[in-house]
Design an enzyme around this catalytic site. Structure first.
Site, mmCIF file in Angstrom:
data_model
loop_
_atom_site.group_PDB
_atom_site.id
_atom_site.type_symbol
_atom_site.label_atom_id
_atom_site.label_comp_id
_atom_site.label_asym_id
_atom_site.label_seq_id
_atom_site.Cartn_x
_atom_site.Cartn_y
_atom_site.Cartn_z
ATOM 1 N N ASP A 156 62.804 -42.947 81.897
ATOM 2 C CA ASP A 156 62.488 -41.969 80.840
ATOM 3 C C ASP A 156 61.199 -41.269 81.245
ATOM 4 O OD1 ASP A 156 61.758 -40.544 78.592
ATOM 5 O OD2 ASP A 156 61.987 -42.215 77.192
ATOM 6 N N SER A 204 61.386 -41.195 69.479
ATOM 7 C CA SER A 204 60.301 -40.472 70.116
ATOM 8 C C SER A 204 59.101 -40.379 69.168
ATOM 9 C CB SER A 204 60.824 -39.097 70.537
ATOM 10 O OG SER A 204 59.925 -38.474 71.391
ATOM 11 N N HIS A 219 65.534 -39.550 77.787
ATOM 12 C CA HIS A 219 64.692 -39.853 76.641
ATOM 13 C C HIS A 219 65.519 -40.097 75.377
ATOM 14 C CE1 HIS A 219 60.969 -39.947 74.455
ATOM 15 N NE2 HIS A 219 61.232 -38.853 73.746
#
Lengths: 267, 429, 117
Positions: free
Chosen positions: A217, A95, A245
Site C-alpha cells: 500500500d 484510510s 489502498h
C-alpha cells in the site's frame, strides 16, 4: 439541521442486529463499501454516509473552516450517530476515516464501542524518526492532480448543479462519478487528510480495535500499520494479502472475513 | 489518438485493384506493428498492478528497457508521487467499481527526472466466469493539451485573484468614503439645554460623496449656533468644499457668531479659494443662533440665509409657514454678497425645520417628471406641527423613503424645537 | 425629457445664446464647454434666452453663474431673457435675480441696449 440529508445517510441490513457504521475515505464516497455491505447485511444493521463535500452529501452545508481539521469531520460522525441514536456501534473507517473514527470515539464514547481501521495512517508526511511515506511537496503534487482532473468533474456534475434532478439519465451519470467532488471541497479534504498529525490521538483509544493493512500500500505502508498497532493498547493487526489502498475493493473476501470475525468476537 | 482515419473510396475502378493490393501490403503486419509503434502507449497489468506487457511507444516515453519493466514494476511505479496518491484514492477505486475509467490526467516519470503529462484510460478484462483477470491501459501524450489546460487554469486563477482584489479595493474605497462622509457631519448633535434637536442625512449614492452639511455647536454660555447647507456639485471636489465650508463656519462663529458675519466670512473664503480657479464653487447655507430662555421655555432664533430655500416654522398650535429670507445670495460667487436675516421666537412645542433641496427637488409622479416642490412640503409639514423634532424627522424619513428612485440627490434635515411642557428633553441624532 | 440644444447667433449688441430643453446634471457640462468658445468685447451685451428652457437644476444654475463670470471678466453685460416661472423662482431663492438683469423676452433684451446707446 437534517443530518440524514446533509450526510446522505443510508441505513440497511438487519434492523435487529448490532450497528456497524461504514465510513469512506478521501477520494470517493459510500459506494466504496458495495462489496462489504452484503457480507454484513444479514447479521448487522449497516449505516452508510457521505462526508460533506463528497458523494451525494448536501454541498451547501460545506464549510472550509469546519473541515479544515479532522475534528470537523469527527463532529459530523458524532452527529450522524446522535441522529440515529446509536449506542455502542462499531465504526469501520477507511484510510483517513480510521483516524476520524478515533476522534469521534473520543468525543462520544457511549456511541462508538469498537473501531475497525482499514489502511489507517495517523501522519502521512515524514517526520523526525517517523516514516509516513510522503513529503509536503508530494502532497502539493496531489493537489495539482486534483486540479488537473477538474474538467472531468465539471462534466459529471454539471447536470446536478444545473438542477436537472428530474432527468432520468442523471442516475447513470452519478454512477459514473462516485469520486466526483467539487474541486475546492476536494482540495480542503485533501489538505486536511494529508497534512494532519493524529499520532498522539492513538494513545487515547479505549475500545477494542482491529487494524487492517495491505501488503503493498503506497499510501499506508506497513511501517505505519505497525506504528498504529503499537500505539493503540490491545489492538489487533491483520495484514491482508492485497495490493493498493482499498482492500475492501481489491480483496473483498479477505477483508470481509477479518471484519466479521472481529465483530463476532465482540458479541 | 489510437484510431485510424476513415479512408475515402478510390476514385477510379481501374486503380481499385492496385490500391487494394497496396493497402493490404501496408496492413499485412499491422497487429503487432500497430501495438508496438502506435501513437499511444499500451500497457497491460495484473490486477495487483504488476506490468505484464508494454509497448515500445510507452517504453520510449519512459526511457526504460522492457526487461526493467515487465514483471518488475507496477503501474503506480511509473507515476509521480502525487499521481500515485491520486491513483490510489480515485483511479483504482473507480476502476474497481466501474470496470473502466477514461481520460484521467496523470504524469509519468521519465528517466532523467522529467515528467510527462499523459491522459490515462483503463478497462478491466474479465474471465469467462466474470472474475477480473487483468487491466488494459492506454496512455496518451498530453503534453500540449496539458500546457493549454494549465494556461486556462492560470488564466482562471488570475481572473479570480483580480476579481477578489477588485472587490477588496472597492470595499476599502467604500470604507474610506464612509469615513470621509462622516467627517463632514457631526456624529451626534451635542445636547442643547432647553432645546430638542434631531437631524437626518440621506445619501443618494453610497460611492458618491455628497455635498450637504449641517452642524450644531455651542458659541458661548447662553447660545448655540447651527447651520445647514448644500455645496454645488457632487463627488470628491464637492466634498472638499463641504469640509472647507463646515470648518470655516465653525471657526468664524468663534470670533463673531452674528449670522451675517459668519456667512460673509465664508463667502470671502470660498470666493478667494475658487473664483480664479476655473472651477467656481459655491454653496447655499442657513446659519443661525439659538438662545433658550430657561424662564419662559422660549427659544430665540436669529438666522441669515445665503441663497438657501426658506426654513419652515411648525407651531404648536398647528400653523406652519416658511420664514422667508429673499435676497440672500449664493455664498462664494461674488467678492461680496448680500445676506438676509430673519428672526423668530419658538414657543414651547414649536419646531424650526431646515432642509436641503434634495427634498423639494425629488421627482414625483408615475413618470418622475414633476418635482415635489415647496407647496407640497408646506402641506406635509403642517401635518407634523406640534410634534417634537425627532418625530418630525421620523415623518420626513418616511416621506423620503416613499420617493424611491425619485430621490436622486443627497438630503440633509435638521429640526430644532422648544420642548413642550411635560416629559424630559430628548436629543436624537 | 427633451435633450439639451444650445444655439448661438450674433446680434448687433453681442452674442445671443438660446437654451432649448432640459439643463441638468447630465448635460450642463455641454453648456459650460460652449461658453468657453464665446468671445465677448467690453461693453457688449450677452443675452441668454431661456424662453424655451424646460427644466433647470442646480447644475444649470452653476452654468449660468459661469456665464456671469465670463461676462464680468470681459467687462460685458449679461442678461437673461424669457426666464420660465419655475426657474425664476429658483433664481429668487438663490438670490441670482439680483445679479442678472431679467427681460421678458429676447427682443426686449436686445432693444433695451439699443435705446440706451
Amino acid at each position: 439541521m437534517d443530518i440524514d440529508r446533509r450526510n446522505n445517510v443510508t441505513v440497511t441490513g438487519n434492523p435487529q442486529g448490532p450497528t456497524v457504521v461504514l465510513a469512506h475515505g478521501f477520494g470517493c464516497d459510500q459506494n466504496m463499501w458495495r462489496l462489504t455491505v452484503p457480507a454484513l447485511a444479514e447479521d448487522y444493521r449497516v449505516v452508510l454516509f457521505d462526508y460533506v463535500g463528497s458523494g451525494r452529501s448536501d454541498l451547501s452545508a460545506f464549510s472550509a473552516d469546519r473541515y479544515a481539521s479532522l475534528d470537523g469531520y469527527a463532529r459530523d460522525v458524532v452527529e450522524v450517530c446522535e441522529a440515529l441514536d446509536l449506542r455502542d456501534a462499531t465504526f469501520v473507517g477507511h484510510s483517513v476515516s480510521a483516524m476520524i473514527g478515533v476522534l469521534a470515539a473520543g468525543m462520544a464514547p457511549e456511541r462508538i464501542g469498537a473501531l475497525v481501521m482499514v489502511a489507517p495512517s495517523p501522519r502521512y508526511i515524514d517526520d523526525d524518526g517517523y516514516r509516513g511515506g510522503f513529503s509536503a511537496e508530494d502532497i502539493d503534487e496531489l493537489l495539482g492532480s486534483l486540479e488537473s482532473n477538474y474538467l472531468g468533474w465539471s462534466a459529471a456534475m454539471a447536470p446536478v448543479i444545473m438542477g436537472n434532478a428530474e432527468r432520468p439519465e442523471l442516475g447513470e451519470e452519478l454512477k459514473n462519478s462516485f469520486c466526483a467532488t467539487d474541486p475546492d471541497m476536494a482540495r480542503v479534504f485533501a489538505q486536511t487528510t494529508f497534512l494532519s498529525d493524529s499520532r498522539d490521538d492513538l494513545k487515547g483509544v479505549r475500545v477494542p480495535t482491529l487494524i487492517l493493512e495491505c501488503t503493498h500500500d503506497v499510501i499506508a505502508p506497513r511501517e505505519v500499520g505497525a506504528f498504529v498497532h503499537q500505539a493503540i493498547p490491545g489492538s489487533t493487526l491483520v495484514t491482508l494479502d492485497a495490493t493498493g489502498h482499498c482492500p475492501h475493493l481489491s480483496a473483498p473476501e479477505a477483508t470481509n472475513e477479518a471484519i466479521t470475525g472481529f465483530l463476532a468476537g465482540l458479541r | 489518438m489510437c484510431r485510424t482515419g476513415h479512408q475515402s473510396d478510390p476514385p477510379e475502378a481501374d486503380d481499385e485493384m492496385a490500391s487494394d493490393a497496396a493497402f493490404t501490403a501496408l496492413l499485412e503486419d499491422s497487429a503487432e506493428e500497430l501495438y508496438e509503434s502506435a501513437p499511444c502507449g499500451y500497457l497491460s497489468t495484473l490486477m495487483d498492478g504488476t506490468i505484464a506487457k508494454v509497448n515500445a511507444t510507452l517504453l520510449g516515453w519512459l526511457g526504460l528497457e522492457r526487461e526493467a519493466v515487465v514483471g518488475r514494476m507496477r503501474f503506480t511505479d511509473l507515476l509521480t508521487v502525487g499521481g500515485k496518491l491520486y491513483h490510489e484514492t480515485h483511479f483504482a477505486p473507480l476502476l474497481r467499481m466501474q470496470g473502466r475509467i477514461s481520460g484521467i490526467a496523470l504524469e509519468v516519470k521519465q528517466t532523467g527526472g522529467a515528467r510527462m503529462p499523459v491522459l490515462v484510460s483503463s478497462v478491466v478484462k474479465h474471465g469467462s466466469t466474470g472474475e477480473p483477470l487483468l487491466i488494459r491501459t492506454t496512455v496518451f501524450d498530453a503534453r500540449d493539451r496539458r500546457a493549454y489546460e494549465e494556461e486556462l487554469l492560470r488564466g482562471r486563477k488570475a481572473a479570480e485573484e483580480a476579481h477578489r482584489q477588485a472587490e477588496a479595493d472597492r470595499a476599502r474605497l467604500q470604507d474610506a468614503l464612509a469615513v470621509l462622509q462622516q467627517s463632514l457631519l457631526p456624529a451626534t448633535l451635542p445636547p442643547v439645554p432647553g432645546v430638542e434637536t434631531a437631524a437626518h442625512y440621506h445619501t443618494a449614492h453610497p460611492d458618491r460623496l455628497g455635498g450637504d452639511f449641517y452642524d450644531v455647536f455651542p458659541v458661548d454660555g447662553k447660545r448655540f449656533a447651527f447651520f445647514l447647507g448644500d455645496v454645488c456639485g457632487k463627488g470628491p471636489q464637492a466634498a472638499a468644499v463641504t469640509s472647507l465650508t463646515r470648518y470655516t463656519l465653525r471657526a468664524a462663529a468663534v470670533h463673531d457668531s452674528d449670522p451675517v458675519s459668519a456667512l460673509t466670512t465664508l463667502n470671502k473664503v470660498l470666493h478667494e479659494r475658487y473664483a480664479g480657479s476655473g472651477d467656481p464653487r459655491y454653496c447655499t447655507a442657513v446659519f443661525g443662533t439659538l438662545e433658550p430662555d430657561p424662564g419662559t421655555g422660549q427659544v430665540a432664533i436669529h438666522l441669515a440665509s445665503g441663497g438657501h430655500p426658506p426654513v419652515l416654522v411648525l407651531r404648536a398650535d398647528g400653523t406652519t409657514d416658511f420664514l422667508p429670507t429673499p435676497g440672500g445670495l449664493l455664498v462664494g460667487i461674488l467678492p461680496s454678497a448680500p445676506f438676509v436675516t430673519a428672526t423668530t421666537v419658538l414657543d414651547p412645542g414649536d419646531t424650526l425645520l431646515l432642509y436641503t433641496d434634495g427634498l423639494t427637488e425629488a421627482r414625483t409622479g408615475e413618470d418622475r417628471d414633476s418635482l415635489y416642490g415647496y407647496e407640497a412640503l408646506l402641506a406635509f409639514a403642517a401635518g407634523q406641527a406640534g410634534k417634537p423634532p425627532h418625530a418630525v424627522i421620523q415623518a420626513l424619513i418616511g416621506l423620503l423613503d416613499g420617493f424611491g428612485d425619485g430621490l436622486d440627490d443627497d438630503t440633509a434635515l435638521l429640526a430644532l424645537g422648544a420642548p413642550a411642557p411635560g416629559p424630559a428633553t430628548k436629543n436624537a441624532p | 425629457m427633451s435633450p439639451l440644444k444650445v444655439t448661438t447667433r450674433d446680434a448687433e449688441t453681442g452674442p445671443v445664446l438660446e437654451i432649448v430643453g432640459e439643463l441638468d446634471y447630465a448635460n450642463a457640462g455641454e453648456l459650460r464647454d460652449l461658453l468657453a468658445t464665446i468671445t465677448l468685447q467690453p461693453g457688449q451685451r450677452f443675452v441668454v434666452d431661456l424662453s424655451r428652457m424646460e427644466f433647470c437644476d442646480s447644475s444649470g444654475i452653476t452654468a449660468l453663474i459661469a456665464a456671469h463670470s465670463l461676462a464680468q471678466e470681459a467687462q460685458a453685460d449679461i442678461v437673461l431673457a424669457g426666464v420660465p416661472a419655475n426657474t425664476l423662482r429658483i433664481l429668487r431663492i438663490v438670490g441670482l435675480d439680483q445679479i442678472f438683469t431679467l427681460y421678458p423676452d429676447r427682443d426686449s433684451a436686445v432693444r433695451s441696449l439699443d435705446e440706451r446707446r
